[in-house]
Write a protein that holds these residues in place. Structure first.
Motif, PDB file in Angstrom:
ATOM      1  N   ASP A  76       9.391  -9.320 -14.754  1.00  0.00           N
ATOM      2  CA  ASP A  76       8.939 -10.197 -15.735  1.00  0.00           C
ATOM      3  C   ASP A  76       7.652 -10.787 -15.282  1.00  0.00           C
TER       4      ASP A  76
ATOM      5  N   ALA B 175      17.218  -9.928 -20.137  1.00  0.00           N
ATOM      6  CA  ALA B 175      16.383 -10.372 -19.010  1.00  0.00           C
ATOM      7  C   ALA B 175      17.224 -10.553 -17.904  1.00  0.00           C
TER       8      ALA B 175
ATOM      9  N   PHE C 273       7.773  -7.287 -19.618  1.00  0.00           N
ATOM     10  CA  PHE C 273       8.299  -6.500 -18.337  1.00  0.00           C
ATOM     11  C   PHE C 273       7.672  -5.541 -17.988  1.00  0.00           C
TER      12      PHE C 273
END
Length: 351
Positions: A258, A198, A263
């Motif tokens: 995000d 992330a 995603f």
């Protein structure tokens, strides 16, 4: 494999005995180039191939899907290294051949390294392919003790020599430059973690011999929220092999945001300094391609446009860009190189 590995075309046959490789080498290059004109009335800088996906679900017997794959010119035809999954959903690399870079025949057996004992835990995905001097180098994300940049080389795509991993885990998106710069090999990558990262920025590293890597320099970061860059705010990663132009190295890349539904992967572009490619000259402040088509929005991993390869027709400045869609299929998009460069310069925010 020895350094004197034959440069003749391999003869790889499928289960029906059909030759999957080109028949002869022609220094003039392929006779055809994949292309479709921009749709009438469209003002898009990058537009989709009307026959997408070119490789869909179950592209060959025993394969579940093919995506995030690399292609290159080879003699008078094209070669590809494709990320596939069988019915175990374990990722492998397969070689493929094509006369027109659109209709592909995939070798049914995974790529094997002659100098490396198979490790059942060593997965392989997201390959890139580039020719440097007399060798074709393949880089991919390999699972040897955790995801990092694995490297191999070949001359004829029949025998493959696995080299040392470029970096310690964890790393992804290893992309080599197509020639040495100031005598050094250069490799783009994105340091990460052992999961579905992330975060992530693009770095470049140098090597004198394709074994020892150092001088790791930041190229560019994700983010840009202060300037409205939501499409690339979470992480970024280098895509196809950079293309050398008088304006700098054209680097296509993926930018990720995000959302409440996971995603979203889109495609952007940057121009890097020719001699110091860690210097970003221009960078698109909007995406060039984002998941819109059904095959990009819906799949095993929805909302993914993941560029991995680009063919450049130098005679007329055409680009064919290969990308994985929704982690399910392989697609193509097109652009004129000069238009793409001018768009990048005119719509740039460097941060």
């Amino acid at each position: 494999m020895t350094p004197s590995e034959s440069a003749t075309q391999p003869e790889i046959a499928n289960e029906n005995g059909v030759n999957l490789s080109p028949l002869e080498t022609d220094a003039s290059g392929p006779a055809t180039f994949p292309w479709s004109d921009r749709p009438s009335g469209s003002r898009e800088i990058v537009w989709r191939h009307p026959g997408n996906p070119i490789l869909g679900r179950k592209p060959a017997p025993g394969l579940q899907g093919v995506y995030n794959s690399a292609v290159a010119v080879y003699g008078n035809s094209y070669v590809g290294v494709f990320r596939t999954e069988d019915h175990t959903r374990f990722p492998h690399l397969h070689v493929g051949w094509s006369e027109d870079a659109l209709d592909w025949q995939i070798d049914p057996e995974p790529l094997v390294f002659g100098n490396h004992q198979h490790d059942p835990a060593d997965y392989a995905y997201d390959p890139r392919v580039v020719k440097i001097d007399d060798w074709y180098y393949i880089t991919w994300c390999g699972g040897h003790n955790g995801p990092t940049i694995s490297v191999a080389r070949t001359k004829a795509f029949r025998h493959f020599e696995r080299m040392e991993n470029a970096f310690l885990p964890f790393n992804r998106n290893g992309v080599l430059f197509p020639r040495r710069i100031q005598g050094k090999y250069l490799l783009l990558s994105r340091p990460s973690d052992d999961g579905h990262t992330a975060f992530g920025d693009i770095y470049v590293s140098q090597s004198p011999d394709m074994v020892h890597w150092g001088r790791h320099r930041l190229v560019m970061r994700s983010g840009g929220e202060a300037t409205g860059q939501w499409w690339q705010r979470t992480k970024i990663g280098a895509g196809p092999i950079p293309i050398e132009t008088p304006e700098g190295w054209l680097m296509l890349y993926h930018g990720v945001m995000d959302t409440c539904n996971g995603f979203v992967y889109s495609m952007g572009a940057a121009l890097l300094d020719l001699d110091e490619p860690w210097r970003v000259l221009y960078r698109t402040n909007q995406h060039l391609l984002t998941p819109d088509a059904d095959y990009e929005v819906s799949g095993h991993v929805p909302n993914v446009v993941f560029p991995c390869a680009a063919l450049h027709d130098e005679s007329n400045g055409r680009l064919a860009i290969y990308y994985g869609a929704a982690d399910t299929c392989t697609c193509v998009a097109y652009a004129h190189l000069s238009e793409l460069i001018e768009f990048t310069k005119a719509n740039s925010t460097v941060f």
